[in-house]
Design a protein around this motif. Structure first.
Motif, PDB file in Angstrom:
ATOM      1  N   GLY A  36      42.350  38.006 -12.754  1.00 10.45           N
ATOM      2  CA  GLY A  36      42.171  39.442 -12.917  1.00 10.45           C
ATOM      3  C   GLY A  36      42.655  40.268 -11.742  1.00 10.45           C
ATOM      4  O   GLY A  36      42.370  41.470 -11.669  1.00 10.45           O
ATOM      5  N   VAL A  37      43.388  39.643 -10.810  1.00 11.88           N
ATOM      6  CA  VAL A  37      43.961  40.368  -9.679  1.00 11.88           C
ATOM      7  C   VAL A  37      45.226  41.072 -10.148  1.00 11.88           C
ATOM      8  O   VAL A  37      46.111  40.442 -10.724  1.00 11.88           O
ATOM      9  CB  VAL A  37      44.290  39.415  -8.512  1.00 11.88           C
ATOM     10  CG1 VAL A  37      44.927  40.178  -7.355  1.00 11.88           C
ATOM     11  CG2 VAL A  37      43.034  38.689  -8.050  1.00 11.88           C
ATOM     12  N   ARG A  38      45.337  42.364  -9.926  1.00 12.65           N
ATOM     13  CA  ARG A  38      46.506  43.127 -10.357  1.00 12.65           C
ATOM     14  C   ARG A  38      47.706  42.784  -9.487  1.00 12.65           C
ATOM     15  O   ARG A  38      47.583  42.651  -8.277  1.00 12.65           O
ATOM     16  CB  ARG A  38      46.226  44.621 -10.299  1.00 12.65           C
ATOM     17  CG  ARG A  38      45.063  45.055 -11.181  1.00 12.65           C
ATOM     18  CD  ARG A  38      45.345  44.769 -12.635  1.00 12.65           C
ATOM     19  NE  ARG A  38      44.262  45.219 -13.496  1.00 12.65           N
ATOM     20  CZ  ARG A  38      44.237  45.029 -14.820  1.00 12.65           C
ATOM     21  NH1 ARG A  38      45.244  44.409 -15.404  1.00 12.65           N
ATOM     22  NH2 ARG A  38      43.220  45.472 -15.530  1.00 12.65           N
ATOM     23  N   ARG A  39      48.872  42.653 -10.127  1.00 11.78           N
ATOM     24  CA  ARG A  39      50.086  42.279  -9.416  1.00 11.78           C
ATOM     25  C   ARG A  39      51.098  43.415  -9.518  1.00 11.78           C
ATOM     26  O   ARG A  39      51.551  43.764 -10.606  1.00 11.78           O
ATOM     27  CB  ARG A  39      50.710  41.008 -10.004  1.00 11.78           C
ATOM     28  CG  ARG A  39      49.868  39.737  -9.861  1.00 11.78           C
ATOM     29  CD  ARG A  39      48.859  39.549 -10.951  1.00 11.78           C
ATOM     30  NE  ARG A  39      49.454  39.794 -12.262  1.00 11.78           N
ATOM     31  CZ  ARG A  39      48.806  40.322 -13.294  1.00 11.78           C
ATOM     32  NH1 ARG A  39      47.546  40.668 -13.193  1.00 11.78           N
ATOM     33  NH2 ARG A  39      49.420  40.521 -14.450  1.00 11.78           N
ATOM     34  N   TRP A  40      51.471  43.973  -8.383  1.00  8.56           N
ATOM     35  CA  TRP A  40      52.429  45.066  -8.315  1.00  8.56           C
ATOM     36  C   TRP A  40      53.597  44.689  -7.413  1.00  8.56           C
ATOM     37  O   TRP A  40      53.467  43.830  -6.552  1.00  8.56           O
ATOM     38  CB  TRP A  40      51.759  46.329  -7.765  1.00  8.56           C
ATOM     39  CG  TRP A  40      50.989  47.111  -8.789  1.00  8.56           C
ATOM     40  CD1 TRP A  40      49.812  46.746  -9.393  1.00  8.56           C
ATOM     41  CD2 TRP A  40      51.340  48.390  -9.323  1.00  8.56           C
ATOM     42  NE1 TRP A  40      49.414  47.715 -10.269  1.00  8.56           N
ATOM     43  CE2 TRP A  40      50.333  48.745 -10.249  1.00  8.56           C
ATOM     44  CE3 TRP A  40      52.400  49.268  -9.099  1.00  8.56           C
ATOM     45  CZ2 TRP A  40      50.352  49.939 -10.959  1.00  8.56           C
ATOM     46  CZ3 TRP A  40      52.427  50.465  -9.804  1.00  8.56           C
ATOM     47  CH2 TRP A  40      51.415  50.793 -10.729  1.00  8.56           C
ATOM     48  N   VAL A  41      54.705  45.361  -7.632  1.00  6.78           N
ATOM     49  CA  VAL A  41      55.883  45.204  -6.784  1.00  6.78           C
ATOM     50  C   VAL A  41      56.031  46.463  -5.934  1.00  6.78           C
ATOM     51  O   VAL A  41      55.795  47.574  -6.426  1.00  6.78           O
ATOM     52  CB  VAL A  41      57.154  44.992  -7.640  1.00  6.78           C
ATOM     53  CG1 VAL A  41      58.410  45.086  -6.777  1.00  6.78           C
ATOM     54  CG2 VAL A  41      57.094  43.645  -8.353  1.00  6.78           C
ATOM     55  N   GLY A  61      52.934  46.939 -12.495  1.00 11.65           N
ATOM     56  CA  GLY A  61      53.650  48.162 -12.165  1.00 11.65           C
ATOM     57  C   GLY A  61      54.633  47.917 -11.039  1.00 11.65           C
ATOM     58  O   GLY A  61      54.633  46.847 -10.409  1.00 11.65           O
ATOM     59  N   VAL A  62      55.480  48.899 -10.798  1.00 15.78           N
ATOM     60  CA  VAL A  62      56.517  48.767  -9.777  1.00 15.78           C
ATOM     61  C   VAL A  62      56.585  50.042  -8.940  1.00 15.78           C
ATOM     62  O   VAL A  62      56.640  51.150  -9.486  1.00 15.78           O
ATOM     63  CB  VAL A  62      57.899  48.514 -10.408  1.00 15.78           C
ATOM     64  CG1 VAL A  62      58.962  48.364  -9.326  1.00 15.78           C
ATOM     65  CG2 VAL A  62      57.876  47.272 -11.299  1.00 15.78           C
ATOM     66  N   ILE A  63      56.574  49.865  -7.633  1.00  8.20           N
ATOM     67  CA  ILE A  63      56.812  50.960  -6.701  1.00  8.20           C
ATOM     68  C   ILE A  63      58.223  50.763  -6.155  1.00  8.20           C
ATOM     69  O   ILE A  63      58.518  49.724  -5.557  1.00  8.20           O
ATOM     70  CB  ILE A  63      55.787  50.967  -5.557  1.00  8.20           C
ATOM     71  CG1 ILE A  63      54.388  51.264  -6.110  1.00  8.20           C
ATOM     72  CG2 ILE A  63      56.152  51.999  -4.498  1.00  8.20           C
ATOM     73  CD1 ILE A  63      53.293  51.166  -5.074  1.00  8.20           C
ATOM     74  N   THR A  64      59.100  51.715  -6.407  1.00  8.74           N
ATOM     75  CA  THR A  64      60.493  51.592  -5.998  1.00  8.74           C
ATOM     76  C   THR A  64      60.850  52.650  -4.958  1.00  8.74           C
ATOM     77  O   THR A  64      60.027  53.496  -4.608  1.00  8.74           O
ATOM     78  CB  THR A  64      61.420  51.730  -7.218  1.00  8.74           C
ATOM     79  OG1 THR A  64      61.105  52.946  -7.907  1.00  8.74           O
ATOM     80  CG2 THR A  64      61.250  50.552  -8.167  1.00  8.74           C
ATOM     81  N   ALA A  70      56.413  55.503  -8.315  1.00 10.84           N
ATOM     82  CA  ALA A  70      55.510  54.450  -8.767  1.00 10.84           C
ATOM     83  C   ALA A  70      55.301  54.592 -10.266  1.00 10.84           C
ATOM     84  O   ALA A  70      54.915  55.660 -10.745  1.00 10.84           O
ATOM     85  CB  ALA A  70      54.164  54.532  -8.042  1.00 10.84           C
ATOM     86  N   THR A  71      55.568  53.539 -11.003  1.00 10.67           N
ATOM     87  CA  THR A  71      55.379  53.549 -12.458  1.00 10.67           C
ATOM     88  C   THR A  71      54.580  52.329 -12.882  1.00 10.67           C
ATOM     89  O   THR A  71      54.726  51.249 -12.297  1.00 10.67           O
ATOM     90  CB  THR A  71      56.727  53.545 -13.195  1.00 10.67           C
ATOM     91  OG1 THR A  71      57.492  52.395 -12.773  1.00 10.67           O
ATOM     92  CG2 THR A  71      57.525  54.804 -12.892  1.00 10.67           C
ATOM     93  N   ASP A  72      53.725  52.498 -13.888  1.00  5.95           N
ATOM     94  CA  ASP A  72      52.965  51.353 -14.381  1.00  5.95           C
ATOM     95  C   ASP A  72      53.828  50.546 -15.343  1.00  5.95           C
ATOM     96  O   ASP A  72      54.994  50.879 -15.596  1.00  5.95           O
ATOM     97  CB  ASP A  72      51.647  51.799 -15.018  1.00  5.95           C
ATOM     98  CG  ASP A  72      51.841  52.629 -16.285  1.00  5.95           C
ATOM     99  OD1 ASP A  72      52.960  52.659 -16.843  1.00  5.95           O
ATOM    100  OD2 ASP A  72      50.867  53.267 -16.731  1.00  5.95           O
ATOM    101  N   LYS A  73      53.259  49.479 -15.920  1.00 11.78           N
ATOM    102  CA  LYS A  73      54.041  48.583 -16.769  1.00 11.78           C
ATOM    103  C   LYS A  73      54.549  49.257 -18.035  1.00 11.78           C
ATOM    104  O   LYS A  73      55.492  48.769 -18.670  1.00 11.78           O
ATOM    105  CB  LYS A  73      53.193  47.362 -17.134  1.00 11.78           C
ATOM    106  CG  LYS A  73      51.921  47.688 -17.901  1.00 11.78           C
ATOM    107  CD  LYS A  73      51.100  46.436 -18.137  1.00 11.78           C
ATOM    108  CE  LYS A  73      49.788  46.752 -18.854  1.00 11.78           C
ATOM    109  NZ  LYS A  73      48.957  45.538 -19.051  1.00 11.78           N
ATOM    110  N   ASP A  74      53.935  50.379 -18.401  1.00  6.62           N
ATOM    111  CA  ASP A  74      54.376  51.114 -19.586  1.00  6.62           C
ATOM    112  C   ASP A  74      55.390  52.210 -19.247  1.00  6.62           C
ATOM    113  O   ASP A  74      55.813  52.961 -20.123  1.00  6.62           O
ATOM    114  CB  ASP A  74      53.173  51.738 -20.301  1.00  6.62           C
ATOM    115  CG  ASP A  74      52.193  50.688 -20.799  1.00  6.62           C
ATOM    116  OD1 ASP A  74      52.654  49.653 -21.320  1.00  6.62           O
ATOM    117  OD2 ASP A  74      50.976  50.898 -20.663  1.00  6.62           O
ATOM    118  N   GLY A  75      55.745  52.314 -17.989  1.00  9.93           N
ATOM    119  CA  GLY A  75      56.724  53.306 -17.575  1.00  9.93           C
ATOM    120  C   GLY A  75      56.137  54.659 -17.213  1.00  9.93           C
ATOM    121  O   GLY A  75      56.890  55.594 -16.895  1.00  9.93           O
ATOM    122  N   GLN A  76      54.807  54.788 -17.234  1.00  9.22           N
ATOM    123  CA  GLN A  76      54.189  56.059 -16.873  1.00  9.22           C
ATOM    124  C   GLN A  76      54.298  56.276 -15.365  1.00  9.22           C
ATOM    125  O   GLN A  76      53.985  55.399 -14.558  1.00  9.22           O
ATOM    126  CB  GLN A  76      52.720  56.078 -17.273  1.00  9.22           C
ATOM    127  CG  GLN A  76      52.009  57.385 -16.931  1.00  9.22           C
ATOM    128  CD  GLN A  76      50.539  57.375 -17.313  1.00  9.22           C
ATOM    129  OE1 GLN A  76      50.027  56.395 -17.846  1.00  9.22           O
ATOM    130  NE2 GLN A  76      49.843  58.468 -17.041  1.00  9.22           N
TER     131      GLN A  76
END
Length: 300
Positions: A36-41, A61-64, A70-76
């Motif tokens: 349950g640990v959230r994984r972000w880039v 999600g990805v921080i670019t 910063a966008t979540d996995k749904d692109g928000q």
């Protein structure tokens, strides 16, 4: 307790030698997912250069752009920070007047453009498997803010950017300067995501290996600088170095990720006071300890 982990891409998720995500790292990511640990880039790359990750692992999600988007996995979009328009106008004029203009890439939220056609930019995009960008026109600026721009220059040439104001120069240590707005950075993007989800700073862990990771390593509750990290990024971070032969089968990043995946408190593996506080001891005469990794039991 670690609630979320943010990973840099190059030299961290991707092996420096192969340019691929090692199977052992994927196993660790899946273990974190199960716990349950959230994984972000968190990367300096622009969005189009991160889409390949979707076929490798479902990150949350990805921080670019070094924290500018910063966008979540749904692109928000959860966070966005742009350059001041006047600064971009000044940049265009700077490149136009330079007798030997440096290659420069303008990066918006969804598209990239070159200020001047250049082989080095074409090679950069070819390396990423992307078509070369088109020429930039200032007429786009009103409706399409610029989040970051790249100057293909060495650190010794940073003085060429002196006429620009309210900027910060960062990057991964190569001959490409990532120019972000003053007050931006990966740690700013991460902080915005943390606030959005109601997490606490001390519940965040980050992994990085370059100059553009320095501030996020210092900001997070647990900052892990990779063993291949450049010297500047070690400040404020828990640095994993070589010299752990008894745990060598894990590798450096996998050691921390696997321990975190099983029990966050175990990240203090060498802290006797933590063991004592939790009434955890190695019995007298014991000839090994066991560390559980996502796939098998490792005895030492």
């Amino acid at each position: 307790m670690i609630r979320a982990i943010f990973f840099d891409i190059d030299g961290t998720l991707l092996d420096s030698a192969t340019g691929k995500v090692p199977p052992s790292t994927l196993a660790c990511l899946r273990a974190l997912q199960r716990k349950g640990v959230r994984r972000w880039v968190a990367t300096g790359r622009f969005p189009a250069m991160t889409t390949f990750l979707r076929d490798i692992f479902p990150f949350d999600g990805v921080i670019t752009l070094n924290g500018q988007l910063a966008t979540d996995k749904d692109g928000q979009v959860l966070h966005r920070m742009a350059h001041e328009p006047e600064n971009i106008r000044a940049l265009v004029e700077l490149v136009r007047q330079d007798p030997e203009p440096f290659p420069c890439l303008i990066i918006e939220e969804e598209q990239c453009f070159s200020l001047r056609e250049s082989p080095v930019i074409q090679e950069h995009f070819a390396w990423a498997g992307l078509p070369a960008p088109e020429a930039y026109h200032l007429s786009r600026l009103e409706e399409h803010p610029v989040l970051q721009f790249l100057a293909y220059i060495t650190p010794q040439e940073y003085g060429r950017l002196a006429p620009l104001r309210h900027i910060e120069i960062t990057g991964s240590g190569h001959s490409i300067a990532d120019i972000i707005p003053l007050g931006g950075g990966k740690e700013v993007g991460i902080a915005a995501v943390v606030q959005r989800y109601g997490w606490k700073r001390e519940e965040i862990m980050v992994f990085g290996d370059g100059p553009n990771d320095t501030k996020m390593l210092a900001w997070a509750g647990a900052g892990v600088a990779m063993g291949n990290i450049v010297k500047v990024a070690e400040d404020g971070a828990m640095v994993l170095k070589d010299g752990l032969p008894q745990l060598q089968p894990y590798g450096q990043i996998n050691l921390v990720k696997e321990i975190t995946a099983q029990m966050p408190e175990a990240s203090k593996l060498a802290d006797f006071d933590t063991w004592k506080q939790n009434r955890t001891y190695v019995r007298k005469g014991a000839d090994h300890i066991k560390i559980l990794d996502p796939g098998e039991e490792f005895r030492r």
